[in-house]
Design a protein around this motif. Structure first.
Motif, PDB file in Angstrom:
ATOM      1  N   LEU A   1      46.800  39.134  53.039  1.00 21.03           N
ATOM      2  CA  LEU A   1      46.582  39.327  51.610  1.00 21.03           C
ATOM      3  C   LEU A   1      45.359  40.188  51.307  1.00 21.03           C
ATOM      4  CD1 LEU A   1      47.503  38.623  48.762  1.00 21.03           C
ATOM      5  CD2 LEU A   1      46.154  36.518  48.911  1.00 21.03           C
ATOM      6  N   GLY A   2      44.324  40.098  52.134  1.00 21.58           N
ATOM      7  CA  GLY A   2      43.061  40.759  51.829  1.00 21.58           C
ATOM      8  C   GLY A   2      43.155  42.243  51.523  1.00 21.58           C
TER       9      GLY A   2
ATOM     10  N   ALA B   1      44.958  46.465  45.195  1.00 17.04           N
ATOM     11  CA  ALA B   1      45.360  46.109  43.835  1.00 17.04           C
ATOM     12  C   ALA B   1      44.167  46.137  42.886  1.00 17.04           C
ATOM     13  CB  ALA B   1      46.014  44.731  43.819  1.00 17.04           C
ATOM     14  N   PHE B   2      43.030  45.629  43.335  1.00 17.25           N
ATOM     15  CA  PHE B   2      41.847  45.564  42.481  1.00 17.25           C
ATOM     16  C   PHE B   2      41.141  46.911  42.369  1.00 17.25           C
ATOM     17  CE2 PHE B   2      42.570  41.145  42.400  1.00 17.25           C
ATOM     18  CZ  PHE B   2      41.757  40.586  41.422  1.00 17.25           C
ATOM     19  N   SER B   3      41.670  47.926  43.032  1.00 15.74           N
ATOM     20  CA  SER B   3      41.142  49.279  42.874  1.00 15.74           C
ATOM     21  C   SER B   3      41.911  50.052  41.812  1.00 15.74           C
ATOM     22  CB  SER B   3      41.207  50.034  44.214  1.00 15.74           C
ATOM     23  OG  SER B   3      40.427  49.380  45.203  1.00 15.74           O
ATOM     24  N   ARG B   4      42.947  49.441  41.235  1.00 14.82           N
ATOM     25  CA  ARG B   4      43.763  50.096  40.217  1.00 14.82           C
ATOM     26  C   ARG B   4      43.240  49.761  38.819  1.00 14.82           C
ATOM     27  NH1 ARG B   4      49.533  48.144  42.846  1.00 14.82           N
ATOM     28  NH2 ARG B   4      49.234  49.097  44.898  1.00 14.82           N
TER      29      ARG B   4
ATOM     30  N   GLN C   1      36.898  39.971  46.143  1.00 12.59           N
ATOM     31  CA  GLN C   1      36.957  41.160  45.291  1.00 12.59           C
ATOM     32  C   GLN C   1      35.804  41.187  44.302  1.00 12.59           C
ATOM     33  OE1 GLN C   1      39.010  43.584  46.078  1.00 12.59           O
ATOM     34  NE2 GLN C   1      39.661  42.188  47.715  1.00 12.59           N
ATOM     35  N   ASP C   2      35.463  40.035  43.758  1.00 16.37           N
ATOM     36  CA  ASP C   2      34.330  39.940  42.838  1.00 16.37           C
ATOM     37  C   ASP C   2      33.037  40.383  43.523  1.00 16.37           C
ATOM     38  OD1 ASP C   2      32.742  38.971  40.515  1.00 16.37           O
ATOM     39  OD2 ASP C   2      32.154  37.378  41.897  1.00 16.37           O
ATOM     40  N   GLU C   3      32.800  39.883  44.731  1.00 10.04           N
ATOM     41  CA  GLU C   3      31.585  40.242  45.468  1.00 10.04           C
ATOM     42  C   GLU C   3      31.597  41.721  45.842  1.00 10.04           C
ATOM     43  OE1 GLU C   3      31.573  37.540  48.727  1.00 10.04           O
ATOM     44  OE2 GLU C   3      30.941  35.816  47.520  1.00 10.04           O
ATOM     45  N   ARG C   4      32.767  42.244  46.206  1.00  8.31           N
ATOM     46  CA  ARG C   4      32.857  43.660  46.569  1.00  8.31           C
ATOM     47  C   ARG C   4      32.500  44.548  45.384  1.00  8.31           C
ATOM     48  NH1 ARG C   4      36.625  47.542  45.887  1.00  8.31           N
ATOM     49  NH2 ARG C   4      38.017  46.061  44.850  1.00  8.31           N
ATOM     50  N   MET C   5      33.019  44.233  44.199  1.00  8.77           N
ATOM     51  CA  MET C   5      32.752  45.055  43.022  1.00  8.77           C
ATOM     52  C   MET C   5      31.292  44.953  42.594  1.00  8.77           C
ATOM     53  SD  MET C   5      36.219  44.657  40.689  1.00  8.77           S
ATOM     54  CE  MET C   5      36.289  42.870  40.751  1.00  8.77           C
ATOM     55  N   ARG C   6      30.729  43.754  42.693  1.00  7.78           N
ATOM     56  CA  ARG C   6      29.323  43.583  42.291  1.00  7.78           C
ATOM     57  C   ARG C   6      28.381  44.276  43.262  1.00  7.78           C
ATOM     58  NH1 ARG C   6      28.549  39.462  38.517  1.00  7.78           N
ATOM     59  NH2 ARG C   6      30.392  38.198  38.094  1.00  7.78           N
ATOM     60  N   ARG C   7      28.670  44.127  44.556  1.00  8.07           N
ATOM     61  CA  ARG C   7      27.742  44.660  45.556  1.00  8.07           C
ATOM     62  C   ARG C   7      27.787  46.175  45.610  1.00  8.07           C
ATOM     63  NH1 ARG C   7      30.189  42.998  49.469  1.00  8.07           N
ATOM     64  NH2 ARG C   7      31.144  44.991  50.062  1.00  8.07           N
TER      65      ARG C   7
ATOM     66  N   SER D   1      29.168  48.244  43.353  1.00  2.00           N
ATOM     67  CA  SER D   1      29.309  48.903  42.047  1.00  2.00           C
ATOM     68  C   SER D   1      30.534  49.806  42.025  1.00  2.00           C
ATOM     69  CB  SER D   1      28.040  49.709  41.713  1.00  2.00           C
ATOM     70  OG  SER D   1      26.920  48.854  41.629  1.00  2.00           O
ATOM     71  N   GLU D   2      31.607  49.342  42.678  1.00  2.00           N
ATOM     72  CA  GLU D   2      32.829  50.128  42.734  1.00  2.00           C
ATOM     73  C   GLU D   2      33.616  49.982  41.433  1.00  2.00           C
ATOM     74  OE1 GLU D   2      35.117  49.216  46.146  1.00  2.00           O
ATOM     75  OE2 GLU D   2      33.501  49.620  47.558  1.00  2.00           O
ATOM     76  N   PRO D   3      34.484  50.931  41.126  1.00  2.00           N
ATOM     77  CA  PRO D   3      35.297  50.820  39.917  1.00  2.00           C
ATOM     78  C   PRO D   3      36.111  49.534  39.927  1.00  2.00           C
ATOM     79  CG  PRO D   3      35.460  53.022  40.854  1.00  2.00           C
ATOM     80  CD  PRO D   3      34.721  52.189  41.854  1.00  2.00           C
ATOM     81  N   ALA D   4      36.142  48.860  38.812  1.00  2.00           N
ATOM     82  CA  ALA D   4      36.877  47.610  38.679  1.00  2.00           C
ATOM     83  C   ALA D   4      38.059  47.827  37.747  1.00  2.00           C
ATOM     84  CB  ALA D   4      35.961  46.513  38.129  1.00  2.00           C
ATOM     85  N   PRO D   5      39.076  46.981  37.834  1.00  2.00           N
ATOM     86  CA  PRO D   5      40.195  47.107  36.897  1.00  2.00           C
ATOM     87  C   PRO D   5      39.719  46.951  35.457  1.00  2.00           C
ATOM     88  CG  PRO D   5      40.709  45.570  38.676  1.00  2.00           C
ATOM     89  CD  PRO D   5      39.253  45.865  38.774  1.00  2.00           C
ATOM     90  N   GLN D   6      40.368  47.621  34.552  1.00  2.00           N
ATOM     91  CA  GLN D   6      40.068  47.445  33.137  1.00  2.00           C
ATOM     92  C   GLN D   6      40.716  46.177  32.597  1.00  2.00           C
ATOM     93  OE1 GLN D   6      37.983  49.442  31.143  1.00  2.00           O
ATOM     94  NE2 GLN D   6      37.462  49.977  33.253  1.00  2.00           N
ATOM     95  N   ARG D   7      41.790  45.766  33.225  1.00  2.00           N
ATOM     96  CA  ARG D   7      42.498  44.576  32.760  1.00  2.00           C
ATOM     97  C   ARG D   7      43.033  43.787  33.956  1.00  2.00           C
ATOM     98  NH1 ARG D   7      45.348  42.288  28.474  1.00  2.00           N
ATOM     99  NH2 ARG D   7      47.326  41.308  29.037  1.00  2.00           N
ATOM    100  N   ILE D   8      42.853  42.469  33.926  1.00  2.00           N
ATOM    101  CA  ILE D   8      43.424  41.572  34.922  1.00  2.00           C
ATOM    102  C   ILE D   8      44.283  40.547  34.194  1.00  2.00           C
ATOM    103  CG2 ILE D   8      42.976  39.830  36.691  1.00  2.00           C
ATOM    104  CD1 ILE D   8      40.335  41.225  37.290  1.00  2.00           C
TER     105      ILE D   8
END
Length: 305
Positions: free
Chosen positions: A98-99, A105-108, A130-136, A138-145
């Protein structure tokens, strides 16, 4: 019935560190031929034991993503990136984890995820990564989940886990429901904090309880991908809240390979047929299941567990 436990008691942390390091390799945070940080540094970063890091390194070496040599550290030898444009060209179902798919998916711009599971513990682990990856980074995050999660109602009898010496013992079921409630609370808090911290503009999380008890878990991504895996029945102890170790028959989903199906333009292809069938199955259960939330995300309690 915890999905992230293992016999050594360190399964949850092992999965967390393994998925994060695997994601760093896949996304080339650790590029090809680079050397991973030392095991001591990784243990300090993740707040885990050296033993946990050593097991993660062995797992990555078994996947042939890294090579470890005495005195030279662990070198990245494979960075397998998932390219969305290439997916429809081959819809043959294949084992996957799944990882990496969650990372893609979280890069879209938008993430749509439907999940049917026993406790939601695996889901929380991967969303937290995914939360830790985006915070650490500063990668683009989805606009909507948008996320819909189905778990069994507390009103139904669960076949597992059960105490080996007394199958009528209610404590294993109570233990599982506590895990499910904790997972749901954690999931809601993680997603709400992403919205509050403006990492994600819009979050829509819905939890419902069903009277159907799954012997499998599956994830539906954006209506076009499905991951499906059976739970294994295993003989292992359960550690209750008071510390008592209870011999039991339990089910396990941690680390299992999931069959990955992808739909395409051909409605008769194996991938399209499976994804459409599982989406219809999920929607039918969702329509007759009860709402779980008394208040909005981040506040209130769930009913049903």
């Amino acid at each position: 019935m915890s999905e992230e436990r293992s016999g050594d008691g360190g399964g949850k942390e092992f999965v967390r560190v393994l998925e994060e390091l695997r994601n760093r390799i896949i996304t080339e945070t650790y590029p090809l031929n680079s050397v991973l940080p030392t095991q001591r540094a990784l243990a300090e970063e993740f707040g885990v034991s050296r033993d946990t890091v050593q097991r993660v390194v062995k797992a990555l070496a078994a996947e042939k993503r890294i090579e470890s040599r005495q005195g030279s550290g662990s070198r990245v030898v494979k960075t397998q990136r998932i390219h969305p444009a290439a997916v429809p060209q081959d819809t043959t179902p294949r084992p996957s984890t799944l990882g990496p798919i969650m990372t893609e998916a979280f890069s879209r711009p938008e993430v749509g995820l439907d999940v049917f599971t026993l406790t939601g513990e695996s889901l929380v682990t991967h969303v937290r990564v995914q939360d830790e990856r985006m915070r650490r980074n500063s990668e683009p995050a989805p606009q909507r989940i948008t996320m819909r999660v189905l778990v069994p109602s507390g009103e139904v009898d669960l076949p597992f886990p059960r105490a080996k010496d007394d199958p009528a013992d209610p404590r294993p079921a109570k233990h599982v429901r506590a895990i499910a409630l904790g997972s749901i609370t954690s999931l809601r808090n993680i997603l709400e904090l992403l919205r509050v911290h403006k990492k994600v503009a819009e979050v829509d999380l819905q939890i419902r309880y069903t009277t159907v008890v799954p012997n499998f878990k599956f994830y539906l991504l954006n209506g076009s991908e499905a991951l499906f895996g059976l739970y294994r029945v295993v003989d292992r102890p359960i550690i209750l809240a008071d510390g008592e170790v209870l011999p039991a028959m339990d089910v396990e989903g941690v680390g299992a390979h999931l069959m990955h199906y992808v739909s395409d333009e051909d409605p008769n292809s194996p991938g399209s047929f499976f994804v459409d069938s599982m989406q219809s199955y999920f929607d039918s259960l969702w329509s007759v299941s009860s709402d779980a939330v008394r208040q909005g995300p981040g506040g209130g309690q769930d009913r049903g567990v």
